[in-house]
Enzyme design. Structure first.
Site, PDB file in Angstrom:
ATOM      1  N   GLU A 107       0.908  -1.060  -0.068  1.00  0.00           N
ATOM      2  CA  GLU A 107       0.030  -0.067   0.080  1.00  0.00           C
ATOM      3  C   GLU A 107       0.903   1.242   0.113  1.00  0.00           C
ATOM      4  O   GLU A 107       1.790   1.364   0.737  1.00  0.00           O
ATOM      5  CB  GLU A 107      -0.839  -0.226   1.225  1.00  0.00           C
ATOM      6  CG  GLU A 107      -1.516   1.245   1.571  1.00  0.00           C
ATOM      7  CD  GLU A 107      -2.648   1.857   0.430  1.00  0.00           C
ATOM      8  OE1 GLU A 107      -3.543   1.133   0.265  1.00  0.00           O
ATOM      9  OE2 GLU A 107      -2.440   3.016   0.153  1.00  0.00           O
ATOM     10  N   ASP A 156      -6.372  -4.047  -5.659  1.00  0.00           N
ATOM     11  CA  ASP A 156      -7.549  -3.472  -4.847  1.00  0.00           C
ATOM     12  C   ASP A 156      -7.075  -1.995  -4.787  1.00  0.00           C
ATOM     13  O   ASP A 156      -6.904  -1.506  -3.778  1.00  0.00           O
ATOM     14  CB  ASP A 156      -7.690  -4.085  -3.501  1.00  0.00           C
ATOM     15  CG  ASP A 156      -8.872  -3.549  -2.852  1.00  0.00           C
ATOM     16  OD1 ASP A 156      -9.485  -2.625  -3.335  1.00  0.00           O
ATOM     17  OD2 ASP A 156      -8.957  -3.733  -1.485  1.00  0.00           O
ATOM     18  N   SER A 157      -7.142  -1.216  -6.013  1.00  0.00           N
ATOM     19  CA  SER A 157      -6.698   0.003  -6.085  1.00  0.00           C
ATOM     20  C   SER A 157      -8.061   0.932  -6.037  1.00  0.00           C
ATOM     21  O   SER A 157      -9.111   0.555  -6.221  1.00  0.00           O
ATOM     22  CB  SER A 157      -6.182   0.092  -7.631  1.00  0.00           C
ATOM     23  OG  SER A 157      -7.315   0.088  -8.680  1.00  0.00           O
ATOM     24  N   PRO A 163      -1.882   8.188  -7.606  1.00  0.00           N
ATOM     25  CA  PRO A 163      -0.636   7.180  -7.756  1.00  0.00           C
ATOM     26  C   PRO A 163      -1.409   5.986  -8.298  1.00  0.00           C
ATOM     27  O   PRO A 163      -0.574   4.912  -8.677  1.00  0.00           O
ATOM     28  CB  PRO A 163      -0.314   6.898  -6.243  1.00  0.00           C
ATOM     29  CG  PRO A 163      -1.737   7.657  -5.588  1.00  0.00           C
ATOM     30  CD  PRO A 163      -2.127   8.662  -6.399  1.00  0.00           C
TER      31      PRO A 163
END
Ligand code: SAM
Length: 276
Positions: A107, A156-157, A163
């Protein structure tokens, strides 16, 4: 965001309004505006750059569907990589599988992790799992430099802004391909096939250009714009529409089961048309 309403703006002609009790937290992290709101109808919710990411009421649908389809269709998913997912919901579902030996999670924004631990404990409940190796860095660079081989990679964006933009690119999927074992599977959240058709199509086309086979499945997730949400997969070998025959389905889930797994891959004509 005013005191009583959170407004999520999608286009000039469309925004969604959520009545809130309170803004529990608000900050500008190194990467994004981050807030936790307490909504009247959907429980507490995480908001990044004005876009609602997860709400307590329906997050189980998203997290169960982004995880268990791949986990039940891969022959032996021992090593998993999660890119993004700082709220912890995807991790919570991955660690439910006893066959799992290790899960790497990357992350970019440690503030999403910390704030989720503080305000969303039911979602961020698996950060203490001993199989977890947590990296706070850019998932794109991590995958580019990775020497590991994973059975499953889950992206899992957030939406393709800031970004996260490159997480939707063909170059990134090529690096994921290299980081996957011979029978590896990629699952990504691929936005609304109704509302964000260009993104949806380009994710599918990019995955299809890199993997021998690409697949799409859907779920109804009211928190996300239009409610109809898609997940796209790239597979090196196995057909993810089939559950591995001797795989025990995880107990106690609220959305995913065997019938949902199969049904989710049945696509309406307008989506099939977009995938041609
Ligand atoms: N379920 C949510 C949705 O569909 O909107 C997304 C969940 S999660 C909050 C998305 C996470 O991806 C965010 O915490 C964000 O910081 C992270 N992220 C964005 N770009 C990233 C990158 N390049 N590398 C790693 N994480 C990234």
């Amino acid at each position: 965001m005013n005191k009583f309403w959170f407004q999520e703006t999608h286009t000039e002609g469309y925004e969604v309004k959520w009545k809130i009790r309170d803004v529990l937290h608000s900050e500008k992290s190194k990467y994004q505006d981050l807030a936790i709101i307490d909504t009247i109808e959907w429980g507490k919710a995480l908001v990044l750059d004005g876009a609602l990411q997860v709400s307590e009421k329906d997050e189980f649908i998203y997290h169960e569907m982004i995880v268990h389809v791949a986990m039940h269709s891969h022959p032996n998913p021992e090593n998993v990589l999660i890119i993004g997912g700082g709220d912890g919901g995807t991790l919570r579902e991955v660690v439910k599988h006893n066959c799992l030996k290790s899960v790497d999670m990357v992350e970019i924004d440690d503030r999403v992790i910390e704030v989720s631990k503080q305000y969303l404990p039911s979602i961020s409940s698996a950060y203490n799992d001993p199989r977890l190796r947590l990296y706070v860095e850019d998932g794109i660079k991590f995958v580019e430099n990775s020497k590991e081989q994973y059975d499953i990679v889950i992206v899992d964006s957030s939406d393709p802004v800031g970004p996260a933009i490159q997480l939707f690119s063909q170059a990134f999927y090529r690096d994921v391909f290299a980081a996957l074992d011979d029978d590896g599977l990629l699952t990504v959240q691929s936005e609304s096939p109704l509302f964000y058709q260009d993104t949806f199509k380009s994710v599918y086309n990019n995955i299809n250009a890199v993997f021998p086979a690409a697949y799409v499945y859907t779920a109804a997730i009211p928190t996300y714009v239009s409610g109809l949400w898609s997940f796209s997969m790239g597979s090196k070998d196995c057909d993810p529409r089939q559950i591995v025959s001797d795989r025990e389905i995880i107990n106690g889930l609220k959305y995913y089961n065997e019938a949902i797994h199969e049904a989710a891959f049945s696509l309406p004509p307008f989506i099939k048309e977009m995938l041609k």
